[in-house]
Design an enzyme around this catalytic site. Structure first.
Site, PDB file in Angstrom:
ATOM      1  N   LYS A  14      -1.342   2.475  -6.443  1.00  0.00           N
ATOM      2  CA  LYS A  14      -1.503   1.527  -7.550  1.00  0.00           C
ATOM      3  C   LYS A  14      -1.630   0.095  -7.050  1.00  0.00           C
ATOM      4  CE  LYS A  14       2.457   2.285  -9.595  1.00  0.00           C
ATOM      5  NZ  LYS A  14       3.125   3.240  -8.678  1.00  0.00           N
ATOM      6  N   ARG A  87       7.567   1.494 -16.737  1.00  0.00           N
ATOM      7  CA  ARG A  87       8.047   2.601 -15.915  1.00  0.00           C
ATOM      8  C   ARG A  87       8.822   3.609 -16.754  1.00  0.00           C
ATOM      9  NH1 ARG A  87       7.324   0.545 -10.632  1.00  0.00           N
ATOM     10  NH2 ARG A  87       8.584   1.570  -9.085  1.00  0.00           N
ATOM     11  N   ARG A 126       3.211   3.085   5.218  1.00  0.00           N
ATOM     12  CA  ARG A 126       2.815   1.834   4.549  1.00  0.00           C
ATOM     13  C   ARG A 126       3.477   0.642   5.223  1.00  0.00           C
ATOM     14  NH1 ARG A 126       3.052   1.546  -1.816  1.00  0.00           N
ATOM     15  NH2 ARG A 126       5.213   2.240  -1.573  1.00  0.00           N
TER      16      ARG A 126
HETATM   17  P1  AMP Z   1       7.298  -0.723  -6.744  1.00  0.00           P
HETATM   18  O1  AMP Z   1       6.869  -1.840  -5.847  1.00  0.00           O
HETATM   19  O2  AMP Z   1       6.518  -0.681  -8.026  1.00  0.00           O
HETATM   20  O3  AMP Z   1       7.309   0.608  -6.027  1.00  0.00           O
HETATM   21  O4  AMP Z   1       8.805  -1.025  -7.175  1.00  0.00           O
HETATM   22  C1  AMP Z   1       9.840  -1.118  -6.226  1.00  0.00           C
HETATM   23  C2  AMP Z   1      11.187  -1.038  -6.913  1.00  0.00           C
HETATM   24  O5  AMP Z   1      11.337  -2.126  -7.833  1.00  0.00           O
HETATM   25  C3  AMP Z   1      11.426   0.207  -7.750  1.00  0.00           C
HETATM   26  O6  AMP Z   1      11.871   1.322  -6.992  1.00  0.00           O
HETATM   27  C4  AMP Z   1      12.489  -0.294  -8.727  1.00  0.00           C
HETATM   28  O7  AMP Z   1      13.751  -0.396  -8.086  1.00  0.00           O
HETATM   29  C5  AMP Z   1      12.021  -1.714  -9.009  1.00  0.00           C
HETATM   30  N1  AMP Z   1      11.043  -1.769 -10.140  1.00  0.00           N
HETATM   31  C6  AMP Z   1       9.763  -2.191 -10.086  1.00  0.00           C
HETATM   32  N2  AMP Z   1       9.184  -2.132 -11.288  1.00  0.00           N
HETATM   33  C7  AMP Z   1      10.129  -1.649 -12.129  1.00  0.00           C
HETATM   34  C8  AMP Z   1      10.148  -1.342 -13.515  1.00  0.00           C
HETATM   35  N3  AMP Z   1       9.064  -1.504 -14.282  1.00  0.00           N
HETATM   36  N4  AMP Z   1      11.305  -0.852 -14.044  1.00  0.00           N
HETATM   37  C9  AMP Z   1      12.412  -0.670 -13.302  1.00  0.00           C
HETATM   38  N5  AMP Z   1      12.454  -0.936 -11.969  1.00  0.00           N
HETATM   39  C10 AMP Z   1      11.326  -1.421 -11.389  1.00  0.00           C
END
Ligand code: AMP
Length: 217
Positions: A14, A87, A126
């Site tokens: 994404k 999410r 990554r």
């Molecule tokens: P990502 O970079 O999208 O993989 O997000 C990394 C981490 O940030 C996730 O594992 C969550 O701990 C937190 N996070 C990011 N976006 C959300 C969201 N929309 N809701 C809850 N936690 C989030």
């Protein structure tokens, strides 16, 4: 303003796809993960509050994330591309209520699907740029930087995200599998929901996404 959403498990691409799309299309990329990581690395009050959850691969609570997003959208006039938000079903419903209150339309919701076995390989390899204004994404198998450990775009050191270990990925996938089905059902019935097969080279996925965005423009 229109708001578009990219759905998919951690490691589905994404973030990479969003970064390439905004180079080509008039969209602003909004990654809640990037915003939260920036807060953690700066040691802000928000960062200190969410640090433990993020490191262990757990979700940050809905109200905190919604608060960040709605504050960011408040005066925005450009079209937004979300990556990593919403999410949970609660976040999706809250976003819908917020958009309705602003008279703003939900644009495309693109669901990038990929088999779980593929995700670990991607996530473990990554590397991300440590500069919060850049956040470029590399992969030691498929997209290596020109100079090892250094970002091609801004010259900052690359790092391995602390939640990109097999252990944290496992926890992130558990969270994902708990919350995804109701979220997907919420969007699946909507006319702007699109499904994209994620087990393909990133360039092909990119081309398909550009096509989808151009079709609905
Ligand atoms: P990502 O970079 O999208 O993989 O997000 C990394 C981490 O940030 C996730 O594992 C969550 O701990 C937190 N996070 C990011 N976006 C959300 C969201 N929309 N809701 C809850 N936690 C989030």
């Amino acid at each position: 303003m229109k708001v578009h959403v990219l759905l998919g498990p951690p490691g589905s691409g994404k973030g990479t796809q969003a970064k390439h799309l905004v180079e080509k299309l008039p969209l602003i990329h909004l990654s809640t993960g990037d915003i939260l990581r920036d807060a953690v690395s700066k040691g802000t009050e928000l960062g200190l509050r969410v640090k433990a959850n993020m490191a262990s691969g757990k979700l940050v609570d809905d109200n905190t994330v919604n608060g960040i997003v709605f504050a960011r959208l408040q005066d925005e006039t450009n079209d937004i591309l979300f990556d990593g938000y919403p999410r949970t079903l609660f976040q999706a419903e809250s976003l819908q209520t917020f958009l309705s209150s602003q008279g703003t339309a939900l644009g495309l919701v693109v669901d990038i699907e990929i088999q779980e076995q593929e995700l670990e390989v991607r996530v473990v390899n990554r590397r991300v740029c440590s500069n919060p204004d850049c956040c470029a994404i590399y992969n030691l198998n498929s997209k290596t930087p020109q100079v090892e450990g250094i970002c091609d775009l801004c010259g900052s050191p690359l790092k391995h995200r602390s939640d990109d270990t097999p252990q944290a990925l496992h926890s992130r996938l558990l969270e994902f599998n708990k919350t995804f089905e109701p979220l997907q059902s919420f969007y699946k019935g909507k006319p702007n929901y699109r499904y994209v097969e994620g087990n393909r080279p990133p360039e092909l996925i990119h081309d398909r996404l550009v096509q989808l965005f151009q079709e609905q423009a």
